[in-house]
Design a protein around this motif. Structure first.
Motif, PDB file in Angstrom:
ATOM      1  N   VAL A  63       0.865  -1.168   0.000  1.00  0.00           N
ATOM      2  CA  VAL A  63       0.000   0.000   0.000  1.00  0.00           C
ATOM      3  C   VAL A  63       0.906   1.224   0.000  1.00  0.00           C
ATOM      4  N   CYS A  64       0.659   2.144  -0.923  1.00  0.00           N
ATOM      5  CA  CYS A  64       1.526   3.322  -1.023  1.00  0.00           C
ATOM      6  C   CYS A  64       0.720   4.521  -1.508  1.00  0.00           C
ATOM      7  N   PHE A  65       1.352   5.682  -1.451  1.00  0.00           N
ATOM      8  CA  PHE A  65       0.712   6.873  -1.978  1.00  0.00           C
ATOM      9  C   PHE A  65       0.568   6.749  -3.494  1.00  0.00           C
ATOM     10  N   ALA A  66      -0.583   7.167  -4.005  1.00  0.00           N
ATOM     11  CA  ALA A  66      -0.864   7.083  -5.443  1.00  0.00           C
ATOM     12  C   ALA A  66       0.197   7.831  -6.250  1.00  0.00           C
ATOM     13  N   LYS A  67       0.624   8.975  -5.750  1.00  0.00           N
ATOM     14  CA  LYS A  67       1.629   9.773  -6.465  1.00  0.00           C
ATOM     15  C   LYS A  67       2.921   8.977  -6.666  1.00  0.00           C
ATOM     16  N   GLU A  68       3.370   8.286  -5.629  1.00  0.00           N
ATOM     17  CA  GLU A  68       4.587   7.479  -5.726  1.00  0.00           C
ATOM     18  C   GLU A  68       4.382   6.289  -6.658  1.00  0.00           C
ATOM     19  N   ASN A  69       3.197   5.695  -6.609  1.00  0.00           N
ATOM     20  CA  ASN A  69       2.888   4.564  -7.483  1.00  0.00           C
ATOM     21  C   ASN A  69       2.914   5.004  -8.945  1.00  0.00           C
ATOM     22  N   GLN A  70       2.371   6.194  -9.217  1.00  0.00           N
ATOM     23  CA  GLN A  70       2.368   6.702 -10.587  1.00  0.00           C
ATOM     24  C   GLN A  70       3.782   7.024 -11.058  1.00  0.00           C
ATOM     25  N   LEU A  71       4.617   7.542 -10.156  1.00  0.00           N
ATOM     26  CA  LEU A  71       6.019   7.807 -10.508  1.00  0.00           C
ATOM     27  C   LEU A  71       6.755   6.512 -10.838  1.00  0.00           C
ATOM     28  N   LYS A  72       6.449   5.466 -10.094  1.00  0.00           N
ATOM     29  CA  LYS A  72       7.088   4.167 -10.316  1.00  0.00           C
ATOM     30  C   LYS A  72       6.627   3.563 -11.638  1.00  0.00           C
ATOM     31  N   GLY A  73       5.343   3.696 -11.932  1.00  0.00           N
ATOM     32  CA  GLY A  73       4.802   3.169 -13.180  1.00  0.00           C
ATOM     33  C   GLY A  73       4.982   1.660 -13.298  1.00  0.00           C
ATOM     34  N   GLN A  74       5.167   1.185 -14.503  1.00  0.00           N
ATOM     35  CA  GLN A  74       5.326  -0.245 -14.782  1.00  0.00           C
ATOM     36  C   GLN A  74       6.809  -0.638 -14.725  1.00  0.00           C
ATOM     37  N   LYS A  75       7.464  -0.225 -13.665  1.00  0.00           N
ATOM     38  CA  LYS A  75       8.883  -0.533 -13.478  1.00  0.00           C
ATOM     39  C   LYS A  75       9.076  -1.225 -12.144  1.00  0.00           C
ATOM     40  N   THR A  76      10.212  -1.868 -11.992  1.00  0.00           N
ATOM     41  CA  THR A  76      10.586  -2.383 -10.685  1.00  0.00           C
ATOM     42  C   THR A  76      11.030  -1.191  -9.844  1.00  0.00           C
ATOM     43  N   PRO A  77      11.035  -1.322  -8.523  1.00  0.00           N
ATOM     44  CA  PRO A  77      11.529  -0.214  -7.706  1.00  0.00           C
ATOM     45  C   PRO A  77      12.953   0.203  -8.086  1.00  0.00           C
ATOM     46  N   LYS A  78      13.816  -0.758  -8.394  1.00  0.00           N
ATOM     47  CA  LYS A  78      15.192  -0.446  -8.783  1.00  0.00           C
ATOM     48  C   LYS A  78      15.228   0.354 -10.083  1.00  0.00           C
ATOM     49  N   SER A  79      14.427  -0.040 -11.064  1.00  0.00           N
ATOM     50  CA  SER A  79      14.380   0.689 -12.336  1.00  0.00           C
ATOM     51  C   SER A  79      13.812   2.088 -12.161  1.00  0.00           C
ATOM     52  N   ALA A  80      12.829   2.221 -11.308  1.00  0.00           N
ATOM     53  CA  ALA A  80      12.159   3.504 -11.121  1.00  0.00           C
ATOM     54  C   ALA A  80      12.962   4.472 -10.272  1.00  0.00           C
ATOM     55  N   PHE A  81      13.589   3.965  -9.214  1.00  0.00           N
ATOM     56  CA  PHE A  81      14.220   4.845  -8.239  1.00  0.00           C
ATOM     57  C   PHE A  81      15.719   4.639  -8.071  1.00  0.00           C
ATOM     58  N   GLY A  82      16.277   3.641  -8.732  1.00  0.00           N
ATOM     59  CA  GLY A  82      17.683   3.278  -8.539  1.00  0.00           C
ATOM     60  C   GLY A  82      18.692   4.329  -8.969  1.00  0.00           C
ATOM     61  N   ASN A  83      18.295   5.213  -9.872  1.00  0.00           N
ATOM     62  CA  ASN A  83      19.242   6.235 -10.332  1.00  0.00           C
ATOM     63  C   ASN A  83      19.291   7.438  -9.391  1.00  0.00           C
ATOM     64  N   ASN A  84      18.446   7.460  -8.389  1.00  0.00           N
ATOM     65  CA  ASN A  84      18.435   8.509  -7.366  1.00  0.00           C
ATOM     66  C   ASN A  84      18.929   7.874  -6.068  1.00  0.00           C
ATOM     67  N   GLU A  85      20.200   8.085  -5.758  1.00  0.00           N
ATOM     68  CA  GLU A  85      20.833   7.381  -4.633  1.00  0.00           C
ATOM     69  C   GLU A  85      20.118   7.638  -3.306  1.00  0.00           C
ATOM     70  N   ALA A  86      19.740   8.874  -3.048  1.00  0.00           N
ATOM     71  CA  ALA A  86      19.064   9.189  -1.781  1.00  0.00           C
ATOM     72  C   ALA A  86      17.718   8.469  -1.686  1.00  0.00           C
ATOM     73  N   LYS A  87      16.967   8.491  -2.785  1.00  0.00           N
ATOM     74  CA  LYS A  87      15.656   7.818  -2.810  1.00  0.00           C
ATOM     75  C   LYS A  87      15.834   6.304  -2.662  1.00  0.00           C
ATOM     76  N   TRP A  88      16.796   5.738  -3.386  1.00  0.00           N
ATOM     77  CA  TRP A  88      17.024   4.298  -3.325  1.00  0.00           C
ATOM     78  C   TRP A  88      17.433   3.869  -1.916  1.00  0.00           C
ATOM     79  N   ASN A  89      18.291   4.652  -1.281  1.00  0.00           N
ATOM     80  CA  ASN A  89      18.709   4.340   0.086  1.00  0.00           C
ATOM     81  C   ASN A  89      17.538   4.426   1.064  1.00  0.00           C
ATOM     82  N   GLN A  90      16.623   5.330   0.813  1.00  0.00           N
ATOM     83  CA  GLN A  90      15.428   5.452   1.651  1.00  0.00           C
ATOM     84  C   GLN A  90      14.546   4.210   1.518  1.00  0.00           C
ATOM     85  N   ILE A  91      14.425   3.694   0.297  1.00  0.00           N
ATOM     86  CA  ILE A  91      13.567   2.538   0.048  1.00  0.00           C
ATOM     87  C   ILE A  91      14.199   1.255   0.590  1.00  0.00           C
ATOM     88  N   THR A  92      15.488   1.127   0.406  1.00  0.00           N
ATOM     89  CA  THR A  92      16.159  -0.104   0.833  1.00  0.00           C
ATOM     90  C   THR A  92      16.686   0.058   2.223  1.00  0.00           C
TER      91      THR A  92
END
Length: 92
Positions: A63-92
């Motif tokens: 369950v997540c915020f719709a805005k974040e889900n839309q940003l992620k789209g049809q990608k894996t979390p790594k594909s969607a957020f992996g190029n942003n180190e701060a965001k990726w570190n927050q998720i993992t």
């Protein structure tokens, strides 16, 4: 804290989907309030897109915020957020 889906015994040997809590934030790092949980601001996301893995189990949902889900789209979390180190570190 975020909400996660999991199996729930609903009687008569049937299993439903229940909502549990996790201390780890999903995608946004923002707390989802109980009031927000039942609003249009919240969606259920397939962590690994269903179109890629055909996994519709509770293990692959969060369950997540719709805005974040839309940003992620049809990608894996790594594909969607992996190029942003701060965001990726927050998720993992």
């Amino acid at each position: 804290m975020h909400y996660i889906l999991g199996p729930t015994d609903i009687g008569n040997n049937q299993t439903g989907i229940g909502v549990g809590l996790s201390e780890e934030p999903a995608y946004s790092g923002k707390t989802i309030s109980l009031k927000a949980l039942f609003s249009a601001d919240i969606e259920i996301d397939h962590i690994l897109p269903y179109s890629l893995c055909l996994d519709n189990s509770y293990i692959n949902k969060v369950v997540c915020f719709a805005k974040e889900n839309q940003l992620k789209g049809q990608k894996t979390p790594k594909s969607a957020f992996g190029n942003n180190e701060a965001k990726w570190n927050q998720i993992t």
